[in-house]
Design a protein around this motif. Sequence first.
Motif, mmCIF file in Angstrom:
data_model
loop_
_atom_site.group_PDB
_atom_site.id
_atom_site.type_symbol
_atom_site.label_atom_id
_atom_site.label_comp_id
_atom_site.label_asym_id
_atom_site.label_seq_id
_atom_site.Cartn_x
_atom_site.Cartn_y
_atom_site.Cartn_z
ATOM 1 N N ARG A 90 0.860 -1.185 0.000
ATOM 2 C CA ARG A 90 0.000 0.000 0.000
ATOM 3 C C ARG A 90 0.890 1.225 0.000
ATOM 4 N N ASP A 111 -1.366 3.116 -4.338
ATOM 5 C CA ASP A 111 -2.256 1.950 -4.325
ATOM 6 C C ASP A 111 -2.889 1.802 -2.952
ATOM 7 N N TYR A 113 -5.956 -0.589 -0.720
ATOM 8 C CA TYR A 113 -6.767 -1.797 -0.697
ATOM 9 C C TYR A 113 -7.717 -1.740 0.480
ATOM 10 N N VAL A 185 -9.948 -2.374 -4.631
ATOM 11 C CA VAL A 185 -8.613 -1.813 -4.851
ATOM 12 C C VAL A 185 -8.843 -0.424 -5.424
#
Length: 329
Positions: A90, A111, A113, A185
């Motif tokens: 992450r 990114d 999640y 995501v």
Amino acid sequence: MGSDFQTIPIIDIGPFLDKFNDPKMAEDEEVLKVVRKLDEACKEAGFFYLKGHNIPNSMIQEVKEVTRKFFDLPYHQKCKIKLSPESGYRGYQRIGENITKGIPDMHEAIDCYREIKPGAYGVLGTVLEGSNLWPDTPSNFKLLMEEYISLLTELSRKIMRGIALALGGEPEAFEGERAGDPFWVTRLIGYPGSTATDPEAQSSDVGCGAHTDYGLLTLVNQADDINALQVRNRSGEWISAPPIPGCFVCNIGDMLKIWSNGLYESTLHRVINNSRKYRVSVAYFYEPNFSARAEPFDFCVQKTGGTAKFEGAVYGEHLVNKVQTNFVM
Ligand SMILES: N=C(N)NCCCC[C@H](N)C(=O)O
Ligand SMILES: O=C(O)CCC(=O)C(=O)O
Ligand SMILES: [Fe+2]
């Protein structure tokens, strides 16, 4: 078969959302029209533009603005939220750190999640355990993104009901153990503009190489003024998916291809930013339950000649395999 789409259809989901709580929605003519459009789009292109979604435009714009501001920061500041195996993959990745089929992608990204509670999915889940790393400015970054993600999750759950009907199944086909507890995501992405002097030589820098998405349904919120996303049709041509202000670009992921026994395709796409401008996009991925096993639906097998074309696949394994091979660090 082989349909050669040249453009990507626009679907107004409004009439479907209006009737969403009507117990007889599956018999409503307006709803069925939308369902038929979903079916066509998913069969022909695996891609569609979504309008009438009720996500406030101000929020759609703000999400891109804060993303752009973050990528504008000096590198050392962006690295404060650096992605690593220790962070559960992450956080921030620099340009070229994400690779597609072995080639570095010319994008940087954050990114995120869905939260995974420690031990929730055994050893597999530990790979992605960790807290999302949000920039600390603007101060509402985290709150804004969490609100956005929660709205897109609810919207996607509804679209998946439409897609279940489109496939010829029960509207709840993706609820329960399939995607009743959906994983998600989110990628905030920045693609540098081209610096090429020779316009002919521009396309060598690939922002994101050709790939398919992993889960069920992707909703991309792309910059309003740059044409960079391309979708591959059945005859191998790259078709542009230019921005349509106010619309998300939606596409099908690998797990939906499996559940539908190939009735719907997870279409290859890529990003090439040939413009001089820096391009921002925010991609939200609506996924199955982390532990769900995707297997062709019986009713889809019946519709496609009676033979299952795909082996079952556990979504979480598919995701973790991808994540563990996506980075050069
Ligand atoms: N979570 C999703 N779907 N991310 C899509 C990223 C695609 C690029 C990646 N390097 C790859 O090769 O898959
Ligand atoms: O930036 C885009 O328009 C698409 C990005 C994408 O395909 C992805 O992150 O999976
Ligand atoms: Fe993608």
